[in-house]
Every structure is written in structure tokens, then in C-alpha cells.
Write an enzyme that holds these catalytic residues in place. Structure first.
Site, PDB file in Angstrom:
ATOM      1  N   ASP A  27       0.818  -1.216   0.000  1.00 14.40           N
ATOM      2  CA  ASP A  27       0.000   0.000   0.000  1.00 14.40           C
ATOM      3  C   ASP A  27       0.853   1.268   0.000  1.00 14.40           C
ATOM      4  O   ASP A  27       0.521   2.251   0.653  1.00 14.40           O
ATOM      5  CB  ASP A  27      -0.952   0.025   1.199  1.00 14.40           C
ATOM      6  CG  ASP A  27      -1.854  -1.189   1.252  1.00 14.40           C
ATOM      7  OD1 ASP A  27      -1.997  -1.852   0.210  1.00 14.40           O
ATOM      8  OD2 ASP A  27      -2.402  -1.473   2.316  1.00 14.40           O
ATOM      9  N   ASP A  48       1.037  -5.308  -3.927  1.00  8.49           N
ATOM     10  CA  ASP A  48      -0.114  -4.406  -4.057  1.00  8.49           C
ATOM     11  C   ASP A  48       0.241  -2.986  -3.628  1.00  8.49           C
ATOM     12  O   ASP A  48      -0.514  -2.326  -2.923  1.00  8.49           O
ATOM     13  CB  ASP A  48      -1.287  -4.898  -3.208  1.00  8.49           C
ATOM     14  CG  ASP A  48      -1.867  -6.198  -3.728  1.00  8.49           C
ATOM     15  OD1 ASP A  48      -1.570  -6.559  -4.881  1.00  8.49           O
ATOM     16  OD2 ASP A  48      -2.617  -6.847  -2.991  1.00  8.49           O
TER      17      ASP A  48
END
Length: 160
Positions: A27, A48
Site C-alpha cells: 500500500d 499491491d
């Protein structure tokens, strides 16, 4: 306990970044809503690390996935875009970078004119597309994808 939080949270519509670095694990960069433009930025993370529901263009950016540094053989996914349907106008356009997706129904995965290490497309996912220019143009043309109202032409670059 390891706490993971976004290094940068980009929430408002019409935000642009140039020559910035974003470094984190998971993130790293969260673009949740609105239109965003990243030019010549460095973005690094493990898994991610670019995520959200925004409509973003990453032009001339260096994307560095570092999962293999933590553990040889570890796979780290670059982006987790929250698009929920083919009609959803959100999405990410990376100029020259690759990423893997899970939901083939909501992702258009194409690589156009990539060069350098890793640009050989022979071992890519089988559902990779080779769209005709008329379908590709609205995605690669910043004016059509995120700048329909001209907001990007009115931004000022501020260096810190």
C-alpha cells in the site's frame, strides 16, 4: 506486530505529481478516488503497492517491485485496482510497465512498445490483449483518459 499504512494517500480529484519518490512495502501509494497524474516518479513496494479506485496515469515512472529482495522466489503484485466492472471508468495506465491481475473480466492487460529488461512478452498471461489503436487511444491519450476538462493544463509544479 508490523503496522502497514499507505506511504501516500491520494484522495481528492485532480492531483498531479512530478519527480516524486514513493517508497514503502504494501500500500505504498493509495489513489482512492478521482483523477491522478504521475510523471517521472519512482514508486517502490513489495505487494499491491499501488492500489485504490482512482483513475491514474503513470507516465515515465520507474516501478520497482522488491518482493524478491525479501525472499527469493516471492511474487509481489504491483497494483490492486478496485475496478468492479468493465463499465467502470476508473483504472490505471502505466506507460511501459507490466503488472499481473486476477480478474480478467475487469482488466485490460496490454503492453505496447515496451523496451528494456523484462519486455519480452512471450511468457505473459494468456489473456493479454493486443487492442486495435481505436481501443487503445482513449487509454494512452491523457487528454481523453484523465484530462477531459483541462485541469492538468492548469496545474503548477511545486518542488519541495
Amino acid at each position: 506486530m508490523l503496522e502497514i499504512a499507505p506511504a501516500v494517500y491520494v484522495g481528492p480529484d485532480k492531483m498531479s505529481f512530478e519527480l516524486c519518490s514513493f517508497i514503502g512495502l504494501q500500500d505504498t501509494l493509495s489513489g482512492t478516488l478521482g483523477r491522478h497524474y504521475f510523471n517521472s516518479c519512482y514508486i517502490e513496494g513489495v505487494v499491491d503497492f499501488i492500489w485504490g479506485f482512482g483513475q491514474s496515469v503513470y507516465q515515465n515512472c520507474t516501478i520497482n517491485a522488491t518482493a524478491h529482495v525479501l525472499a527469493p522466489g516471492l511474487t509481489g503484485f504491483i497494483a490492486a485496482q478496485g475496478r468492479t466492472s468493465a463499465q467502470d471508468e476508473s483504472g490505471y495506465v502505466f506507460s511501459g510497465d507490466e503488472w499481473l491481475g486476477l480478474d480478467k473480466g475487469t482488466i485490460t492487460y496490454a503492453e505496447i512498445a515496451c523496451t528494456g529488461p523484462g519486455s519480452d512478452v512471450s511468457n505473459r498471461v494468456k489473456w493479454m490483449k493486443d487492442p486495435p489503436d481505436r481501443e487503445l487511444q482513449p487509454l494512452v491519450d491523457i487528454q481523453q483518459f484523465i484530462n477531459q476538462d483541462g485541469w492538468l493544463n492548469q496545474t503548477t509544479t511545486t518542488f519541495f
